[in-house]
Design a protein around this motif. Sequence first.
Motif, PDB file in Angstrom:
ATOM      1  N   PRO A 235      -9.213  -0.725 -55.112  1.00  0.00           N
ATOM      2  CA  PRO A 235      -9.067  -1.591 -56.279  1.00  0.00           C
ATOM      3  C   PRO A 235      -7.626  -1.577 -56.821  1.00  0.00           C
ATOM      4  CG  PRO A 235     -10.879  -0.022 -56.616  1.00  0.00           C
ATOM      5  CD  PRO A 235     -10.244   0.278 -55.318  1.00  0.00           C
ATOM      6  N   GLU A 236      -6.931  -0.430 -56.711  1.00  0.00           N
ATOM      7  CA  GLU A 236      -5.579  -0.362 -57.257  1.00  0.00           C
ATOM      8  C   GLU A 236      -4.645  -1.337 -56.548  1.00  0.00           C
ATOM      9  OE1 GLU A 236      -7.192   2.402 -56.230  1.00  0.00           O
ATOM     10  OE2 GLU A 236      -7.664   3.372 -58.127  1.00  0.00           O
ATOM     11  N   GLY A 237      -4.872  -1.511 -55.250  1.00  0.00           N
ATOM     12  CA  GLY A 237      -4.044  -2.445 -54.487  1.00  0.00           C
ATOM     13  C   GLY A 237      -4.180  -3.871 -55.008  1.00  0.00           C
ATOM     14  N   PHE A 238      -5.434  -4.269 -55.320  1.00  0.00           N
ATOM     15  CA  PHE A 238      -5.653  -5.615 -55.850  1.00  0.00           C
ATOM     16  C   PHE A 238      -4.994  -5.776 -57.214  1.00  0.00           C
ATOM     17  CE2 PHE A 238      -9.301  -5.361 -52.875  1.00  0.00           C
ATOM     18  CZ  PHE A 238      -8.980  -6.459 -52.102  1.00  0.00           C
ATOM     19  N   LEU A 239      -5.070  -4.733 -58.035  1.00  0.00           N
ATOM     20  CA  LEU A 239      -4.433  -4.798 -59.356  1.00  0.00           C
ATOM     21  C   LEU A 239      -2.911  -4.900 -59.211  1.00  0.00           C
ATOM     22  CD1 LEU A 239      -6.556  -2.131 -61.271  1.00  0.00           C
ATOM     23  CD2 LEU A 239      -6.648  -4.626 -61.504  1.00  0.00           C
ATOM     24  N   ALA A 240      -2.359  -4.153 -58.267  1.00  0.00           N
ATOM     25  CA  ALA A 240      -0.910  -4.207 -58.043  1.00  0.00           C
ATOM     26  C   ALA A 240      -0.493  -5.598 -57.569  1.00  0.00           C
ATOM     27  CB  ALA A 240      -0.491  -3.149 -57.018  1.00  0.00           C
ATOM     28  N   ILE A 241      -1.252  -6.160 -56.642  1.00  0.00           N
ATOM     29  CA  ILE A 241      -0.946  -7.507 -56.152  1.00  0.00           C
ATOM     30  C   ILE A 241      -1.060  -8.518 -57.279  1.00  0.00           C
ATOM     31  CG2 ILE A 241      -1.748  -9.371 -54.640  1.00  0.00           C
ATOM     32  CD1 ILE A 241      -2.427  -7.160 -52.587  1.00  0.00           C
ATOM     33  N   ASP A 242      -2.069  -8.363 -58.127  1.00  0.00           N
ATOM     34  CA  ASP A 242      -2.248  -9.270 -59.259  1.00  0.00           C
ATOM     35  C   ASP A 242      -1.029  -9.230 -60.178  1.00  0.00           C
ATOM     36  OD1 ASP A 242      -3.857 -11.104 -60.856  1.00  0.00           O
ATOM     37  OD2 ASP A 242      -3.995  -9.444 -62.296  1.00  0.00           O
ATOM     38  N   VAL A 243      -0.557  -8.037 -60.475  1.00  0.00           N
ATOM     39  CA  VAL A 243       0.620  -7.892 -61.348  1.00  0.00           C
ATOM     40  C   VAL A 243       1.849  -8.501 -60.675  1.00  0.00           C
ATOM     41  CG1 VAL A 243       2.204  -6.237 -62.386  1.00  0.00           C
ATOM     42  CG2 VAL A 243      -0.263  -5.897 -62.590  1.00  0.00           C
ATOM     43  N   ILE A 244       2.024  -8.243 -59.389  1.00  0.00           N
ATOM     44  CA  ILE A 244       3.175  -8.787 -58.657  1.00  0.00           C
ATOM     45  C   ILE A 244       3.148 -10.307 -58.665  1.00  0.00           C
ATOM     46  CG2 ILE A 244       4.211  -9.007 -56.356  1.00  0.00           C
ATOM     47  CD1 ILE A 244       3.335  -6.046 -55.899  1.00  0.00           C
TER      48      ILE A 244
END
Length: 145
Positions: free
Chosen positions: A1-10
């Motif tokens: 899930p952290e990867g998706f959150l990071a991509i969302d922020v990027i």
Amino acid sequence: PEGFLAIDVILNLLSNISDGLHVWPNVIKAHVMAELPFIATEVILMECVKNKGDRQELHEAIRVHSMAAGAVVKGEGKPNDLLERIAKDPLFAAVHADLDRLVDPKLFVGRAPEQVDDFISEQIDPILADNKELLEVPSIDGITV
């Protein structure tokens, strides 16, 4: 899930930055024209050779003028004066009247405009059309850059 959150922020940051992006055509033109004389030397050389100029002599003259113009640009921070140097040199008399035509930036882009148009129509437009509803969703994120 952290990867998706990071991509969302990027992606939100990218969207935020690109929303404020402004292209300044005159600034781009100034940068292109600062380097274009160096790029156009081969065209100038070949045009002179077509008009019975000595290739070796012309090549050496372009090398000397290019080095001097480069020193002015890099060493003194002044504008590129390569075209003025060529325009004053009698060795290049055959192209003096055509210098503006020979350094037209459009002569140096090849098929790039058509390739960009093709890419947009074949790749980007279908993706945008398939995701039209997503593009209409308002952003609720508050990242400011």
